[in-house]
Motif scaffolding. Structure first.
Motif, PDB file in Angstrom:
ATOM      1  N   TYR A 147       0.836  -1.205   0.000  1.00 37.94           N
ATOM      2  CA  TYR A 147       0.000   0.000   0.000  1.00 37.94           C
ATOM      3  C   TYR A 147       0.872   1.258   0.000  1.00 37.94           C
ATOM      4  O   TYR A 147       0.589   2.220  -0.724  1.00 37.94           O
ATOM      5  N   TYR A 148       1.927   1.256   0.831  1.00 39.67           N
ATOM      6  CA  TYR A 148       2.860   2.379   0.816  1.00 39.67           C
ATOM      7  C   TYR A 148       3.592   2.452  -0.514  1.00 39.67           C
ATOM      8  O   TYR A 148       3.768   3.525  -1.100  1.00 39.67           O
ATOM      9  N   LEU A 199       2.608   1.442  -3.407  1.00 42.51           N
ATOM     10  CA  LEU A 199       1.703   1.912  -4.454  1.00 42.51           C
ATOM     11  C   LEU A 199       1.537   3.427  -4.411  1.00 42.51           C
ATOM     12  O   LEU A 199       1.517   4.094  -5.456  1.00 42.51           O
ATOM     13  N   TYR A 200       1.464   3.979  -3.193  1.00 39.93           N
ATOM     14  CA  TYR A 200       1.335   5.434  -3.060  1.00 39.93           C
ATOM     15  C   TYR A 200       2.528   6.138  -3.706  1.00 39.93           C
ATOM     16  O   TYR A 200       2.363   7.102  -4.484  1.00 39.93           O
ATOM     17  N   CYS A 229       2.947  -3.977  -8.232  1.00 42.88           N
ATOM     18  CA  CYS A 229       2.386  -3.716  -6.910  1.00 42.88           C
ATOM     19  C   CYS A 229       0.953  -4.247  -6.823  1.00 42.88           C
ATOM     20  O   CYS A 229       0.565  -4.884  -5.839  1.00 42.88           O
ATOM     21  N   TYR A 230       0.170  -3.991  -7.848  1.00 42.65           N
ATOM     22  CA  TYR A 230      -1.209  -4.478  -7.863  1.00 42.65           C
ATOM     23  C   TYR A 230      -1.260  -6.005  -7.890  1.00 42.65           C
ATOM     24  O   TYR A 230      -2.234  -6.613  -7.429  1.00 42.65           O
ATOM     25  N   GLN A 265      -0.953  -9.284  -1.257  1.00 44.90           N
ATOM     26  CA  GLN A 265      -1.829  -8.499  -0.379  1.00 44.90           C
ATOM     27  C   GLN A 265      -2.930  -7.793  -1.162  1.00 44.90           C
ATOM     28  O   GLN A 265      -4.017  -7.576  -0.634  1.00 44.90           O
ATOM     29  N   LEU A 266      -2.666  -7.421  -2.419  1.00 46.48           N
ATOM     30  CA  LEU A 266      -3.644  -6.661  -3.196  1.00 46.48           C
ATOM     31  C   LEU A 266      -4.424  -7.542  -4.168  1.00 46.48           C
ATOM     32  O   LEU A 266      -5.651  -7.503  -4.204  1.00 46.48           O
TER      33      LEU A 266
END
Length: 652
Positions: free
Chosen positions: A500-501, A503-504, A526-527, A531-532
């Motif tokens: 999540y971090y 991806l930001y 990342c996607y 986790q995602l």
């Protein structure tokens, strides 16, 4: 085409531009800037002066009177197309006339201190300038306490500003506690606990102690036409009851406006700073420092066009630099290609063109330009850190070693030199030594952006994520437009399995470089994380990467695999075919090639396109391992099917 001749790096166009820039204008600007200690801007003007074609008798006859200086006033609102028709020479205001008409500034906004020379400024200015040139800034400021000339006033406050900056830097180096970036935007673990010992200490609370006093006095000097005798250093309000005398030389002083803009930037009052710096650029267009300070304050080219910038040839150089600042590299290259026709031997323009090619990852072209510049000026250090980055990416250890050796001999303790040597050690995989040199560069100039970013890369290589995060955050604090630092933060958090971090930060990098396929590939990966598991979003990111010509082929391979896993065999086959075309040129015997061939063979077999399937299997026979056995099995199956069909036909 670039040619080296007589120590100059010339651009040889088919036709030279018709517009001319006056030698006298730049020559006077160099003197004015040197007299005020603005050495970097003076060097910029001097390099542009040297880059002009030889002066003609007509230029000499049209030279302005001695003591006059270039100036310009803000033009009426302009449109985007007006840049092509702008004047290339600034109007000249006679110094004598300006001084004789005191009080005129109240109605016209003209700076009446124009044309002030060291002789007119007084012997105390001459002595203070000598102190200033030796780096004794507080001593120089004190020496000018009673000087009322525009030169003396500016040098007094500029010296005080530099003294405060020096003290701030000393406090930052003396402190070992954290840094301005420890509170990450977007969250994430703090890096203060495991701060690497080689990273220069920073004090987040360190400030220039002179800012308030300087800002108060500058506001009074610039806006009022009188000033208390002997006031200054923050005492103007306390001495307001003293006798006041007319003092218009500093009112509307563009150099004072520039200094006030720097103070406002340090106090993070960016909107006010932008307005003041625009006035400074309008008042003295040949001061590149004022234009350069505006660059990070402009959110877009359209924003800059609405600022009311002066109708002057410097405007084009500003917009060219702004294009590169905003990562609009193609437009920046086009702008500089036109500008170097006006100043054919401009090393500044040529180096900026090399930077543009570097930003676009056209490393061969950028390297060629840098080599021409280095051949013409072997002791140049400005921009050579970018040249070292190119040599590092191309793994040219011999040329990087030669460049590092030359830089050390030229000036061992320059941030650029330390950065070049750090890149050399990094290429040799001596990452600890590289960090030492990047840290040394930051001790020499803690705002040296490239060193922070490169040190973050080294910490990643050393598997020190906390040190990498700290370095990258410092970089984005200094310049939020540094996409490399945002990208590095994303990579580091991805290593820490915090998608999540990650991806930001990848999103921040992608907004800065929307046409860079690497940013989209990073977001796609990342996607894809466990986790995602956002497959649709990942596919969209990889499709954007393909749109922007992913040279490494990561996106094609990912799209083929994701579509295969989601059951969309038709789309998977499409991307496998595209990837196979690329791999045939780059890696014909790689695992990716065998994977693509095997999938396509099975896909064509299911569609009963046996000829295409056999062609894929035949190519797989050249591979060793299970792929070869799978190909043989497929060929046997297809032959058995064909034999069965043939028998059925005979029986029928």
């Amino acid at each position: 085409e670039i040619a080296v001749r007589g120590g100059r790096c010339f651009v040889r166009p088919a036709e030279m531009a018709g517009a001319k820039i006056k030698h006298s204008e730049l020559r006077q600007a160099v003197r004015d800037l040197q007299n005020r200690g603005l050495l970097h801007s003076a060097r910029w003007a001097a390099e542009q002066l040297y880059g002009l074609e030889d002066e003609t008798p007509e230029d000499t006859n049209n030279a302005p009177p001695a003591g006059s200086t270039p100036c310009a006033t803000p033009p009426p609102p302009r449109t985007a197309d007006d840049d092509d028709d702008m004047e290339l020479e600034t109007p000249i205001l006679s110094a004598g006339r300006g001084i004789e008409t005191r009080g005129e500034d109240e109605t016209t906004g003209v700076w009446l201190g124009r044309g002030c020379t060291p002789d007119r400024a007084g012997d105390d200015y001459v002595l203070a300038k000598a102190y200033f040139d030796l780096g004794e800034h507080r001593r120089a400021s004190h020496q000018l306490s009673e000087n009322k000339s525009s030169l003396g006033r500016f040098l007094r406050y500029y010296a005080l500003f530099l003294a405060g900056e020096k003290r701030k830097n000393e406090e930052m180096l003396e402190s070992g506690n954290g840094g301005p970036g420890n509170g990450a935007s977007g969250g994430g673990p703090s890096s203060a606990k495991n701060k690497n010992a080689s990273s220069p200490g920073n004090n987040a609370n360190a400030v220039n102690p002179e800012l308030d006093a300087i800002e108060f006095d500058l506001r009074v000097l610039l806006e009022d036409d009188c000033f208390p005798n002997g006031a200054g250093g923050g005492n103007a309000a306390r001495d307001a009851s003293q006798q006041r005398r007319p003092f218009s030389e500093t009112k509307n002083d563009p150099f004072m406006l520039y200094l006030r803009g720097l103070v406002l930037l340090e106090k993070d009052r960016k909107a006010e700073a932008k307005s003041v710096l625009v006035k400074a650029a309008c008042g003295y267009p040949c001061h590149w420092g004022a234009w350069e300070s505006l660059l990070p304050l402009c959110a877009s080219v359209e924003d800059a066009r609405g600022l009311g910038l002066p109708n002057h040839w410097m405007r084009k150089w500003f917009f060219a630099a702004l294009h590169l600042e905003l990562q609009e590299n193609r437009k920046g290259l086009q702008a500089y290609a036109g500008l170097v026709l006006d100043i054919p031997a401009s090393a500044i323009g040529v180096v900026q063109m090399a930077v543009g090619h570097y930003n676009m990852r056209e490393f061969d072209r950028a390297q060629s330009i840098f080599e021409d510049v280095y051949r013409a000026d072997p002791y140049r250090l400005e921009g050579m850190d970018t040249y070292s980055n190119i040599l590092y990416v191309k793994e040219d250890a011999a040329k990087l070693s030669y460049l590092a050796h030359g830089a050390v001999l030229t000036d061992k303790y320059r941030p650029e030199t330390c950065c070049i040597v750090g890149n050399y050690y990094s290429l040799k995989s001596e990452h600890e030594k590289a960090v030492v040199y990047f840290s040394r560069a930051l001790k020499l100039n803690w705002r040296y952006l490239s060193a922070w970013t490169l040190m973050g890369h080294e910490f990643v290589e050393m598997k020190n994520p906390s040190g990498a995060i700290d370095a990258y955050r410092h970089a984005v604090d200094i310049n939020p437009r540094d996409y490399r630092a945002w990208y590095g933060l994303g990579q580091t958090y991805e290593i820490l399995q915090m998608p999540y971090y990650a991806l930001y930060y990848y999103q921040r990098a992608t907004r800065l470089r929307p046409k860079d396929p690497r940013m989209w590939c990073a977001m796609g990966q990342c996607y894809e994380s466990e986790q995602l598991l956002m497959t649709v979003a990942a596919i969209r990111c990889y499709q954007r990467a393909v749109t922007w010509n992913d040279m490494e082929g990561i996106a094609l391979a990912k799209l083929a695999r994701l579509h295969r896993e989601s059951g969309n065999e038709k789309a998977a086959a499409h991307y496998y075919r595209l990837n196979l075309t690329r791999l045939e040129k780059e890696a014909p015997e790689s695992n990716e090639t065998s994977e693509a061939l095997l999938f396509l063979a099975n896909y064509y077999k299911k569609l009963n396109k046996f000829k295409e399937a056999e062609r894929m299997c035949t190519r797989l026979l050249d591979f060793a391992g299970p792929e070869k056995q799978n190909a043989k099995a497929l060929l046997r199956e297809m032959r058995n099917v064909e034999d069965a069909r043939a028998k059925d036909g005979v029986v029928g």
